[in-house]
Write an enzyme that holds these catalytic residues in place. Structure first.
Site, PDB file in Angstrom:
ATOM      1  CE  LYS A  70      11.730  -4.185   0.360  1.00  0.00           C
ATOM      2  NZ  LYS A  70      10.885  -5.357   0.658  1.00  0.00           N
TER       3      LYS A  70
HETATM    4  O1  G3P Z   1       6.517  -5.875  -0.876  1.00  0.00           O
HETATM    5  C1  G3P Z   1       5.976  -5.364   0.303  1.00  0.00           C
HETATM    6  C2  G3P Z   1       4.989  -6.306   0.825  1.00  0.00           C
HETATM    7  O2  G3P Z   1       5.602  -7.387   1.432  1.00  0.00           O
HETATM    8  C3  G3P Z   1       3.983  -5.701   1.711  1.00  0.00           C
HETATM    9  O3  G3P Z   1       2.819  -6.356   1.428  1.00  0.00           O
HETATM   10  O4  G3P Z   1       0.566  -7.156   1.790  1.00  0.00           O
HETATM   11  O5  G3P Z   1       2.065  -6.668   3.745  1.00  0.00           O
HETATM   12  O6  G3P Z   1       1.120  -4.820   2.387  1.00  0.00           O
HETATM   13  P1  G3P Z   1       1.571  -6.233   2.405  1.00  0.00           P
END
Ligand code: G3P
Length: 217
Positions: free
Chosen positions: A83
């Site tokens: 990634k």
């Molecule tokens: O896949 C990306 C994710 O982990 C981010 O999620 O909820 O931190 O925006 P969030």
């Protein structure tokens, strides 16, 4: 639509994997922090548990360093997807790592132009972040739809991996739009099973079964 689980929590991954709900896993430095585990160790364990792609994120900011880190992460297991962030350096790293035969997931995508560049750089997956756009009152699902249109217009094979998913509704909307993959926290995947009419109907069935004296076993 493939389901990836967005966590580095081994027990949560194993529970969903046993139900056939896991086509892959995504992690990032924040999720590794939350797990309290060493990145190499926990990523290896996840790769042994799940046969689909497991995203492991580089931490370097310069292309050459990202490439070196990506090569090291890719040695963990054949199902690693390296990634990299959607920066110019990340795109360079994406191109080199994909040319070397690695799966690459380009993350932190917030615009259709960024997704177009990632596809040109040979990304296996592009990760547009829905929830973080929603947080700014910008509809994150519109971005998924725009990328779907653009990729279909030109036959790009990069898979749309909808990320930063916060609600069960995001999952069904992504499926309607035609995202190739959605990655969500375990709680969101479990919440997809919930419906108040299911609970209400079941409650009535339980009462009626008791009144009817039904015994099956
Ligand atoms: O896949 C990306 C994710 O982990 C981010 O999620 O909820 O931190 O925006 P969030």
């Amino acid at each position: 639509m493939k389901f990836f689980v967005d966590t580095a929590d081994i027990d949560a991954i194993a529970e969903l994997n046993d139900l056939g709900m896991v086509d892959g896993v995504t992690t990032n430095p924040s999720l590794i922090l939350k797990s309290g585990r060493d990145i190499m160790e926990v990523t290896k364990e996840i790769c042994e548990l799940v046969s689909g792609p497991v995203s492991a994120e580089v931490i370097a900011l310069e292309a050459e360093d990202m490439i070196a880190e990506g090569r090291k992460l890719a040695e963990i297991a054949p199902n690693i997807a390296v990634k990299v962030p959607l920066t110019w350096a990340g795109l360079k790293a994406c191109k080199t790592l994909s040319d070397e035969g690695n799966m690459v997931n380009v993350t932190l995508c917030f615009s259709a132009n960024q997704a177009l560049l990632a596809a040109k750089a040979g990304a296996t997956f592009i990760s547009p972040f829905i929830g973080r756009l929603d947080d700014l009152n910008i509809d994150g699902l519109d971005l998924i739809a725009d990328i779907r249109t653009i990729y279909d217009n030109y036959g790009f094979e990069t898979q749309i991996l909808a990320a930063s998913i916060r609600t069960a509704n995001h999952m069904s909307e992504c499926a309607k739009i035609g995202a190739d993959v959605a990655t969500a926290p375990p709680a969101v995947i479990k919440a997809m099973a919930n419906h108040m009419l299911t609970d209400k109907g079941l409650d009535q069935f339980v009462k009626d079964a008791a009144q009817a004296g039904i015994k099956i076993l």
